[in-house]
Scaffold this motif. Structure first.
Motif, PDB file in Angstrom:
ATOM      1  N   ASN A   1       9.922  -1.263  -6.281  1.00  0.00           N
ATOM      2  CA  ASN A   1      10.815  -0.659  -6.201  1.00  0.00           C
ATOM      3  C   ASN A   1      10.562   0.544  -6.388  1.00  0.00           C
ATOM      4  O   ASN A   1       9.984   1.918  -6.749  1.00  0.00           O
ATOM      5  CB  ASN A   1      12.217  -0.521  -8.066  1.00  0.00           C
ATOM      6  N   GLU A   2      10.668   1.234  -5.505  1.00  0.00           N
ATOM      7  CA  GLU A   2      11.179   2.893  -5.269  1.00  0.00           C
ATOM      8  C   GLU A   2      11.365   3.880  -5.779  1.00  0.00           C
ATOM      9  O   GLU A   2      10.751   5.016  -6.367  1.00  0.00           O
ATOM     10  CB  GLU A   2      11.164   3.059  -2.985  1.00  0.00           C
ATOM     11  N   GLU A   3      12.976   3.638  -6.342  1.00  0.00           N
ATOM     12  CA  GLU A   3      13.039   4.198  -7.222  1.00  0.00           C
ATOM     13  C   GLU A   3      12.201   4.667  -9.147  1.00  0.00           C
ATOM     14  O   GLU A   3      12.589   5.409  -9.304  1.00  0.00           O
ATOM     15  CB  GLU A   3      14.465   4.227  -8.058  1.00  0.00           C
ATOM     16  N   ALA A   4      11.686   3.376  -9.017  1.00  0.00           N
ATOM     17  CA  ALA A   4      11.005   3.349 -10.347  1.00  0.00           C
ATOM     18  C   ALA A   4       9.645   4.302  -9.877  1.00  0.00           C
ATOM     19  O   ALA A   4       9.218   4.858 -10.804  1.00  0.00           O
ATOM     20  CB  ALA A   4      10.948   1.985 -10.211  1.00  0.00           C
TER      21      ALA A   4
ATOM     22  N   ILE B   1       1.261  -0.683   0.304  1.00  0.00           N
ATOM     23  CA  ILE B   1       0.054  -0.078   0.023  1.00  0.00           C
ATOM     24  C   ILE B   1       0.996   1.291  -0.316  1.00  0.00           C
ATOM     25  O   ILE B   1       0.471   2.410  -0.637  1.00  0.00           O
ATOM     26  CB  ILE B   1      -0.842   0.139   0.783  1.00  0.00           C
ATOM     27  N   GLU B   2       2.102   1.168   0.315  1.00  0.00           N
ATOM     28  CA  GLU B   2       2.747   2.632   0.702  1.00  0.00           C
ATOM     29  C   GLU B   2       3.390   2.469  -0.537  1.00  0.00           C
ATOM     30  O   GLU B   2       3.635   4.246  -0.691  1.00  0.00           O
ATOM     31  CB  GLU B   2       3.725   2.076   2.190  1.00  0.00           C
ATOM     32  N   ARG B   3       3.389   1.807  -1.791  1.00  0.00           N
ATOM     33  CA  ARG B   3       4.121   1.901  -2.337  1.00  0.00           C
ATOM     34  C   ARG B   3       3.198   2.750  -3.490  1.00  0.00           C
ATOM     35  O   ARG B   3       3.852   3.400  -4.737  1.00  0.00           O
ATOM     36  CB  ARG B   3       4.675   0.547  -3.188  1.00  0.00           C
ATOM     37  N   MET B   4       2.489   2.451  -3.145  1.00  0.00           N
ATOM     38  CA  MET B   4       1.039   2.883  -4.102  1.00  0.00           C
ATOM     39  C   MET B   4       0.801   4.534  -3.689  1.00  0.00           C
ATOM     40  O   MET B   4       0.302   5.158  -4.695  1.00  0.00           O
ATOM     41  CB  MET B   4      -0.104   2.122  -4.218  1.00  0.00           C
ATOM     42  N   GLN B   5       1.143   4.436  -2.951  1.00  0.00           N
ATOM     43  CA  GLN B   5       0.489   5.742  -2.626  1.00  0.00           C
ATOM     44  C   GLN B   5       1.294   7.702  -3.035  1.00  0.00           C
ATOM     45  O   GLN B   5       0.416   8.562  -3.483  1.00  0.00           O
ATOM     46  CB  GLN B   5       1.227   6.182  -0.730  1.00  0.00           C
ATOM     47  N   PRO B   6       3.027   7.048  -3.257  1.00  0.00           N
ATOM     48  CA  PRO B   6       3.252   8.757  -4.137  1.00  0.00           C
ATOM     49  C   PRO B   6       2.018   7.963  -5.765  1.00  0.00           C
ATOM     50  O   PRO B   6       2.372   9.300  -6.095  1.00  0.00           O
ATOM     51  CB  PRO B   6       4.681   7.374  -4.723  1.00  0.00           C
TER      52      PRO B   6
ATOM     53  N   PHE C   1       7.733   6.870 -11.974  1.00  0.00           N
ATOM     54  CA  PHE C   1       7.123   7.171 -12.970  1.00  0.00           C
ATOM     55  C   PHE C   1       6.122   8.487 -12.511  1.00  0.00           C
ATOM     56  O   PHE C   1       6.213   9.056 -13.149  1.00  0.00           O
ATOM     57  CB  PHE C   1       5.981   5.901 -12.488  1.00  0.00           C
ATOM     58  N   VAL C   2       6.848   9.164 -11.706  1.00  0.00           N
ATOM     59  CA  VAL C   2       5.704   9.684 -10.801  1.00  0.00           C
ATOM     60  C   VAL C   2       6.114  11.440 -11.432  1.00  0.00           C
ATOM     61  O   VAL C   2       5.465  12.434 -12.122  1.00  0.00           O
ATOM     62  CB  VAL C   2       6.195  10.831  -9.974  1.00  0.00           C
ATOM     63  N   LYS C   3       7.583  11.274 -11.622  1.00  0.00           N
ATOM     64  CA  LYS C   3       8.401  12.453 -12.665  1.00  0.00           C
ATOM     65  C   LYS C   3       7.810  11.725 -13.860  1.00  0.00           C
ATOM     66  O   LYS C   3       7.651  13.445 -15.388  1.00  0.00           O
ATOM     67  CB  LYS C   3      10.224  12.429 -12.760  1.00  0.00           C
ATOM     68  N   ASP C   4       7.938  11.474 -14.960  1.00  0.00           N
ATOM     69  CA  ASP C   4       7.795  11.103 -16.145  1.00  0.00           C
ATOM     70  C   ASP C   4       5.766  11.726 -16.501  1.00  0.00           C
ATOM     71  O   ASP C   4       5.864  11.973 -17.546  1.00  0.00           O
ATOM     72  CB  ASP C   4       8.099   9.490 -16.361  1.00  0.00           C
ATOM     73  N   PHE C   5       5.173  10.921 -15.348  1.00  0.00           N
ATOM     74  CA  PHE C   5       4.066  11.496 -15.980  1.00  0.00           C
ATOM     75  C   PHE C   5       3.582  13.207 -15.193  1.00  0.00           C
ATOM     76  O   PHE C   5       2.746  13.389 -15.899  1.00  0.00           O
ATOM     77  CB  PHE C   5       3.433  11.312 -14.213  1.00  0.00           C
ATOM     78  N   GLU C   6       4.598  13.792 -14.726  1.00  0.00           N
ATOM     79  CA  GLU C   6       4.261  15.197 -14.566  1.00  0.00           C
ATOM     80  C   GLU C   6       4.850  16.055 -15.850  1.00  0.00           C
ATOM     81  O   GLU C   6       4.217  16.628 -16.078  1.00  0.00           O
ATOM     82  CB  GLU C   6       5.347  15.422 -12.927  1.00  0.00           C
ATOM     83  N   GLU C   7       5.603  15.245 -16.069  1.00  0.00           N
ATOM     84  CA  GLU C   7       5.603  15.934 -17.657  1.00  0.00           C
ATOM     85  C   GLU C   7       4.804  15.710 -18.951  1.00  0.00           C
ATOM     86  O   GLU C   7       5.139  16.381 -19.191  1.00  0.00           O
ATOM     87  CB  GLU C   7       7.212  14.764 -18.284  1.00  0.00           C
TER      88      GLU C   7
ATOM     89  N   ARG D   1      -5.821  -0.315 -15.018  1.00  0.00           N
ATOM     90  CA  ARG D   1      -4.767  -0.727 -13.617  1.00  0.00           C
ATOM     91  C   ARG D   1      -3.619   0.151 -12.476  1.00  0.00           C
ATOM     92  O   ARG D   1      -3.249  -0.447 -14.351  1.00  0.00           O
ATOM     93  CB  ARG D   1      -5.825  -1.915 -12.797  1.00  0.00           C
ATOM     94  N   PHE D   2      -3.348   0.296 -11.854  1.00  0.00           N
ATOM     95  CA  PHE D   2      -1.786  -0.068 -11.264  1.00  0.00           C
ATOM     96  C   PHE D   2      -1.722  -0.959 -10.100  1.00  0.00           C
ATOM     97  O   PHE D   2      -2.506  -0.375  -9.592  1.00  0.00           O
ATOM     98  CB  PHE D   2      -1.517   1.709 -10.877  1.00  0.00           C
ATOM     99  N   CYS D   3      -1.245  -1.718  -9.677  1.00  0.00           N
ATOM    100  CA  CYS D   3      -0.632  -2.126  -8.396  1.00  0.00           C
ATOM    101  C   CYS D   3       0.953  -2.311  -8.458  1.00  0.00           C
ATOM    102  O   CYS D   3       1.508  -2.639  -9.033  1.00  0.00           O
ATOM    103  CB  CYS D   3      -1.146  -3.691  -8.791  1.00  0.00           C
ATOM    104  N   THR D   4       0.898  -2.324  -7.489  1.00  0.00           N
ATOM    105  CA  THR D   4       2.229  -1.962  -6.325  1.00  0.00           C
ATOM    106  C   THR D   4       1.990  -3.169  -5.283  1.00  0.00           C
ATOM    107  O   THR D   4       1.212  -4.026  -5.005  1.00  0.00           O
ATOM    108  CB  THR D   4       1.753  -1.044  -6.249  1.00  0.00           C
ATOM    109  N   SER D   5       3.404  -3.509  -4.856  1.00  0.00           N
ATOM    110  CA  SER D   5       3.762  -5.143  -4.212  1.00  0.00           C
ATOM    111  C   SER D   5       4.822  -4.458  -3.267  1.00  0.00           C
ATOM    112  O   SER D   5       4.964  -3.847  -3.084  1.00  0.00           O
ATOM    113  CB  SER D   5       3.752  -6.149  -5.306  1.00  0.00           C
ATOM    114  N   TRP D   6       4.826  -5.193  -2.364  1.00  0.00           N
ATOM    115  CA  TRP D   6       5.925  -5.302  -1.289  1.00  0.00           C
ATOM    116  C   TRP D   6       7.260  -5.137  -1.755  1.00  0.00           C
ATOM    117  O   TRP D   6       7.962  -5.192  -1.238  1.00  0.00           O
ATOM    118  CB  TRP D   6       5.655  -7.043  -0.690  1.00  0.00           C
ATOM    119  N   ALA D   7       7.305  -5.688  -3.079  1.00  0.00           N
ATOM    120  CA  ALA D   7       9.075  -5.644  -3.425  1.00  0.00           C
ATOM    121  C   ALA D   7       8.490  -4.100  -5.287  1.00  0.00           C
ATOM    122  O   ALA D   7       9.955  -4.805  -5.320  1.00  0.00           O
ATOM    123  CB  ALA D   7       9.279  -7.327  -4.216  1.00  0.00           C
TER     124      ALA D   7
END
Length: 345
Positions: free
Chosen positions: A327-330, A261-266, A334-340, A319-325
């Motif tokens: 990658n935080e950098e990924a 869930i934490e990985r999804m928040q950003p 994505f957030v940076k790319d999406f903003e562009e 659908r966007f889905c994140t997991s326990w694994a």
């Protein structure tokens, strides 16, 4: 391309890999009758605070669903599910292949309620129809929403009043438990809320495996016979036992749900900031943003997502889905790319 398609693209949590490596040359009894499986069952019973439940380890969710449902229903009995329910949309008719109709119910948020089930019972009123006997729900649902403890209590009470069984698909149960501020659910609640449920491992840090929990005494006798007939007894069953031993040490199972869930928040915050609506309010590790078609195309050129639906001619829901694994950098990339991307929309 980084994938946000699902929460089972990675292997297994390091604790599980270490444990499997440590016992790799140990000899174990077969077919789930080993000390590791026994230990895992006891750990789960302890967390559930219920030592009366039967627990069976089965390799995957579809196999768990079809083995369980085929065991408890008579040939003329049917399952009630939402139209988005996994057994209705993503199991290739596995339940129907066992001889049982799945009756789909249209919903706005992927959740069943007593008011939505009642018309099904009214329609199937005599022997010329299949007889509804089992109510199936997933928590979290296939569209990312969650059932609260109160909602599950109401459903189970309704089912008991109408002589229906109630079964919870827990493929992502860890996320529902981790989102306790929304669901108010704990592990000890689960056996009190249904006749049977399963604890998903495949999507929560295991290499594979689900733990089916049988609460209703009527389901327990001869269940392993049905497992064997459906190919659901694994010769090297201790491999699942070891995995659930690790998942149920030090609250790891729920902690991995929280991590997903934490990985999804950003991602969720980036979509909210950009004014991107969601198909439903989803507080776990799955969200379903609705993009203008052009923006959806840009995203899918760089990242893997899952197509959900076309709400209208100009928009696409992914659908966007994140997991326990995940990658935080990924996620940051994505957030940076999406903003562009949205600057040119």
């Amino acid at each position: 391309m980084y994938s946000f398609q699902n929460d089972y693209s990675e292997g297994a949590h390091p604790n599980i890999l270490r444990a499997l490596d440590m016992i790799n040359y140990h000899q174990n009894n077969s077919y789930g009758l080993d000390t590791h499986s026994d230990s895992a069952r006891e750990l789960i019973q302890e967390v559930l605070e219920d030592y009366s439940v039967d627990i069976h380890f089965i390799a995957g969710g579809t196999l768990t669903n079809l083995t369980f449902i085929s065991h408890i229903l008579r040939p003329y009995e049917a399952v009630v599910s939402t139209e988005t329910g996994h057994i209705n949309t993503h199991e290739t008719g596995a339940i129907e292949a066992t001889g049982h109709k799945v009756y789909p119910v249209l919903t706005e948020d992927g959740k069943l309620t007593p008011d939505l089930i009642r018309p099904v019972l009214d329609l199937h009123e005599n022997e010329h129809w299949v007889e509804p006997r089992l109510v199936y729900v997933s928590n979290p649902t296939e569209v990312g929403t969650v059932y609260t403890k109160e909602e599950l209590e109401n459903l189970y009470a309704f089912c008991k009043r109408h002589q229906l069984y109630f079964y919870i698909d827990g493929a992502r149960l860890a996320a529902a438990l981790a989102a306790s501020e929304h669901t108010h659910l704990t592990f000890p609640d689960m056996p009190k809320l249904c006749d049977a449920f399963y604890i998903g491992g495949t999507k929560v840090g295991a290499m594979f495996g689900e733990a089916l929990v049988l609460v209703n005494e009527d389901f327990k006798e001869h269940f392993r016979f049905n497992m064997k007939q459906h190919g659901a007894i694994l010769a090297k069953g201790w491999i699942m036992g070891v995995q659930f031993e690790e998942l149920f040490k030090d609250n790891l199972y729920v902690r991995l749900g929280q991590q997903s869930i934490e990985r999804m928040q950003p991602l969720k915050e980036a979509f909210e900031k950009a004014g991107i609506p969601l198909l439903c309010e989803a507080p776990t590790n799955q969200i379903f943003p609705i993009f203008p078609d052009g923006l959806a195309e840009k995203i899918n050129k760089k990242y893997l997502t899952t197509f959900q639906c076309k709400p209208d001619k100009a928009h696409t829901c992914l659908r966007f889905c994140t997991s326990w694994a995940t990658n935080e950098e990924a996620v940051k990339d994505f957030v940076k790319d999406f903003e562009e991307m949205i600057k040119t929309e």
